[in-house]
Design a protein around this motif. Structure first.
Motif, PDB file in Angstrom:
ATOM      1  N   PHE A 204       0.815  -1.210   0.000  1.00  0.00           N
ATOM      2  CA  PHE A 204       0.000   0.000   0.000  1.00  0.00           C
ATOM      3  C   PHE A 204       0.852   1.266   0.000  1.00  0.00           C
ATOM      4  CE2 PHE A 204      -3.355  -2.884   1.668  1.00  0.00           C
ATOM      5  CZ  PHE A 204      -4.260  -2.673   0.632  1.00  0.00           C
ATOM      6  N   PHE A 205       2.012   1.196   0.609  1.00  0.00           N
ATOM      7  CA  PHE A 205       2.926   2.347   0.575  1.00  0.00           C
ATOM      8  C   PHE A 205       3.293   2.666  -0.870  1.00  0.00           C
ATOM      9  CE2 PHE A 205       7.314   3.917   0.458  1.00  0.00           C
ATOM     10  CZ  PHE A 205       7.187   5.072   1.212  1.00  0.00           C
ATOM     11  N   ASN A 206       3.662   1.643  -1.638  1.00  0.00           N
ATOM     12  CA  ASN A 206       4.034   1.862  -3.039  1.00  0.00           C
ATOM     13  C   ASN A 206       2.836   2.315  -3.871  1.00  0.00           C
ATOM     14  OD1 ASN A 206       6.644   1.114  -2.515  1.00  0.00           O
ATOM     15  ND2 ASN A 206       6.400  -0.995  -3.232  1.00  0.00           N
ATOM     16  N   THR A 207       1.669   1.684  -3.629  1.00  0.00           N
ATOM     17  CA  THR A 207       0.481   2.033  -4.409  1.00  0.00           C
ATOM     18  C   THR A 207       0.020   3.460  -4.120  1.00  0.00           C
ATOM     19  OG1 THR A 207      -0.202  -0.287  -4.341  1.00  0.00           O
ATOM     20  CG2 THR A 207      -1.863   1.328  -4.976  1.00  0.00           C
ATOM     21  N   LEU A 208       0.051   3.855  -2.851  1.00  0.00           N
ATOM     22  CA  LEU A 208      -0.343   5.223  -2.506  1.00  0.00           C
ATOM     23  C   LEU A 208       0.633   6.245  -3.086  1.00  0.00           C
ATOM     24  CD1 LEU A 208      -1.541   4.709   1.180  1.00  0.00           C
ATOM     25  CD2 LEU A 208      -2.956   5.240  -0.818  1.00  0.00           C
ATOM     26  N   ASN A 209       1.898   5.866  -3.185  1.00  0.00           N
ATOM     27  CA  ASN A 209       2.864   6.745  -3.864  1.00  0.00           C
ATOM     28  C   ASN A 209       2.468   6.950  -5.322  1.00  0.00           C
ATOM     29  OD1 ASN A 209       4.535   7.445  -1.801  1.00  0.00           O
ATOM     30  ND2 ASN A 209       6.041   5.832  -2.179  1.00  0.00           N
ATOM     31  N   SER A 210       2.031   5.852  -5.973  1.00  0.00           N
ATOM     32  CA  SER A 210       1.585   5.949  -7.366  1.00  0.00           C
ATOM     33  C   SER A 210       0.365   6.860  -7.475  1.00  0.00           C
ATOM     34  CB  SER A 210       1.244   4.558  -7.907  1.00  0.00           C
ATOM     35  OG  SER A 210       2.365   3.703  -7.837  1.00  0.00           O
ATOM     36  N   LEU A 211      -0.584   6.689  -6.558  1.00  0.00           N
ATOM     37  CA  LEU A 211      -1.791   7.516  -6.561  1.00  0.00           C
ATOM     38  C   LEU A 211      -1.446   8.977  -6.309  1.00  0.00           C
ATOM     39  CD1 LEU A 211      -4.867   7.751  -6.642  1.00  0.00           C
ATOM     40  CD2 LEU A 211      -4.907   7.161  -4.203  1.00  0.00           C
ATOM     41  N   TYR A 212      -0.505   9.226  -5.422  1.00  0.00           N
ATOM     42  CA  TYR A 212      -0.085  10.601  -5.123  1.00  0.00           C
ATOM     43  C   TYR A 212       0.529  11.255  -6.359  1.00  0.00           C
ATOM     44  CZ  TYR A 212       2.553  14.421  -2.973  1.00  0.00           C
ATOM     45  OH  TYR A 212       3.072  15.644  -2.656  1.00  0.00           O
TER      46      TYR A 212
ATOM     47  N   LEU B 298      -0.102  10.555  -9.507  1.00  0.00           N
ATOM     48  CA  LEU B 298      -1.173  10.856 -10.457  1.00  0.00           C
ATOM     49  C   LEU B 298      -1.981  12.079 -10.019  1.00  0.00           C
ATOM     50  CD1 LEU B 298      -2.478   7.255 -11.241  1.00  0.00           C
ATOM     51  CD2 LEU B 298      -1.233   8.756 -12.802  1.00  0.00           C
ATOM     52  N   THR B 299      -2.196  12.200  -8.715  1.00  0.00           N
ATOM     53  CA  THR B 299      -2.952  13.342  -8.189  1.00  0.00           C
ATOM     54  C   THR B 299      -2.206  14.649  -8.443  1.00  0.00           C
ATOM     55  OG1 THR B 299      -3.851  11.923  -6.461  1.00  0.00           O
ATOM     56  CG2 THR B 299      -4.076  14.280  -6.141  1.00  0.00           C
ATOM     57  N   LEU B 300      -0.874  14.623  -8.248  1.00  0.00           N
ATOM     58  CA  LEU B 300      -0.073  15.823  -8.502  1.00  0.00           C
ATOM     59  C   LEU B 300      -0.161  16.254  -9.957  1.00  0.00           C
ATOM     60  CD1 LEU B 300       3.187  15.189  -6.411  1.00  0.00           C
ATOM     61  CD2 LEU B 300       1.320  16.755  -5.897  1.00  0.00           C
ATOM     62  N   LYS B 301      -0.260  15.281 -10.853  1.00  0.00           N
ATOM     63  CA  LYS B 301      -0.354  15.594 -12.275  1.00  0.00           C
ATOM     64  C   LYS B 301      -1.775  16.007 -12.684  1.00  0.00           C
ATOM     65  CE  LYS B 301       3.232  12.253 -13.563  1.00  0.00           C
ATOM     66  NZ  LYS B 301       3.502  10.991 -14.330  1.00  0.00           N
ATOM     67  N   GLY B 302      -2.715  15.848 -11.751  1.00  0.00           N
ATOM     68  CA  GLY B 302      -4.099  16.139 -12.088  1.00  0.00           C
ATOM     69  C   GLY B 302      -4.675  15.137 -13.060  1.00  0.00           C
ATOM     70  N   SER B 303      -4.176  13.944 -13.023  1.00  0.00           N
ATOM     71  CA  SER B 303      -4.609  12.918 -13.983  1.00  0.00           C
ATOM     72  C   SER B 303      -6.036  12.478 -13.694  1.00  0.00           C
ATOM     73  CB  SER B 303      -3.669  11.707 -13.917  1.00  0.00           C
ATOM     74  OG  SER B 303      -4.175  10.663 -14.716  1.00  0.00           O
TER      75      SER B 303
END
Length: 349
Positions: free
Chosen positions: A179-187, A189-194
């Motif tokens: 979940f640490f790695n997955t939440l990093n991925s989600l973060y 994408l969020t920064l990019k406004g994807s």
């Protein structure tokens, strides 16, 4: 409490059956009288011979053995056993002298006239001792066999508890790591406004459901594990779509095959973590099932100056889980060459 009652009831029944078998043997043995004719004779002397046999047997089981045999004080135990055997010879002679000789005088005068009426008859004492020794040793042997069985059962239970605890700890380490790695991925994408961030959340929800309600089992369907891998790969593809060359293929008869949950994920996680951290790269994942044998290979590019500084928990955990779950039934090769990292697993399902 009910369980304790059952244990006591079973113990009482074992003892009753043991002594009933002994009484039956004595009745048949007394009735045989060295003739080739089967007979059953209920000898009145069983009234004293059985309690004597019980006395020496339980003195050995619950006094001598706990005091001397189990602590390995064999000299003291041998002396104690010789004393018991002597008691097993003297007591029947005492009751014969005090009770059964007078009994025969009244009820069986012919036998009384043939009997020796003295107390100290060494041959009779030796015969009584020899007659009680087999039952003494048989009870001791049964006790030792039961103790050995209980000890082996206890050791198996301890090993199973240790295995369960260690596997639980390893799984508990896998989940936060994933979940640490997955939440990093989600973060990211969020920064990019994807717009794909919402899809990641949905996939993450599916993965959480899998981990909470299915991956707690010892084994899961290989089909479910592959679906789980596809969900994870889908999340990472959304993050690294602009610099990822990915190939994921599986083949063979996977229907109905079982595998330890979350066993393959760390290899894929490791590929994304080290293969695509800061540069364009590729990941190739191949899974094949032939009979009951699984072939799983993950290959990814990496930069030597950025990989290997931190290996993380994933691969360490999966190696330990393989040792615990599939001892002697797997081979795992980890290779690094020409800026390529390769994990090759062969596993008997």
């Amino acid at each position: 409490m009910q369980n304790l009652k059952q244990i006591r009831y079973q113990a009482v029944m074992r003892h009753l059956l043991f002594w009933l078998a002994y009484i039956l043997y004595q009745c048949v043995n007394n009735g045989w009288e060295d003739k080739d004719v089967f007979a059953f004779k209920l000898d009145p002397q069983l009234v004293t011979s059985v309690p004597i046999a019980m006395l020496v047997t339980y003195l050995n089981l619950y006094v001598l053995m706990p005091l001397f045999y189990y602590p390995q004080k064999y000299l003291q135990y041998t002396i104690g056993m010789l004393g018991l055997i002597l008691i097993a010879g003297l007591l029947p002679r005492f009751f014969a002298y005090a009770i059964w000789v007078p009994w025969d005088k009244i009820h069986d005068p012919a036998m009384y006239r043939m009997e020796k009426t003295d107390f100290w008859i060494p041959v009779r004492i030796f015969k009584n001792a020899a007659g009680n020794t087999p039952i003494l040793l048989a009870a001791m042997l049964l006790k030792l066999m039961r103790n050995a069985f209980k000890q082996e059962k206890h050791l198996r239970e301890v090993e199973q508890e240790k295995f369960t605890a260690e596997m639980g700890l390893l799984k508990a380490q896998i989940n936060p790591h994933f979940f640490f790695n997955t939440l990093n991925s989600l973060y990211a994408l969020t920064l990019k406004g994807s717009e794909q961030a919402s899809k990641v959340v949905l996939r993450l929800s599916d993965l959480m459901h899998y981990m909470l309600y299915e991956a707690s089992e010892n084994k899961v369907l290989l089909q479910d594990e592959i679906k789980h891998l596809e969900s994870y790969i889908g999340i990472e593809q959304m993050r690294f779509a602009d610099r990822l060359e990915l190939s994921f293929q599986y083949s063979g008869d996977i229907a109905g095959k079982m595998i330890a949950p979350l066993l393959l994920l760390p290899f894929v996680e490791n590929a994304f973590k080290h293969g695509l951290a800061e540069h364009i790269g590729y990941i190739t994942i191949n899974l094949k099932v032939t009979g009951n044998r699984l072939f799983f290979k993950v290959e990814n590019s990496y930069e030597p100056n950025t990989t290997g500084t931190k290996t993380g928990l994933g691969l360490k955990n999966v190696k330990r889980r393989l040792e615990l779950t599939y001892p002697g039934n797997y081979t795992l090769l980890i290779n690094k060459y020409n800026e390529i990292f390769e994990a090759d697993l062969k596993l008997d399902l």
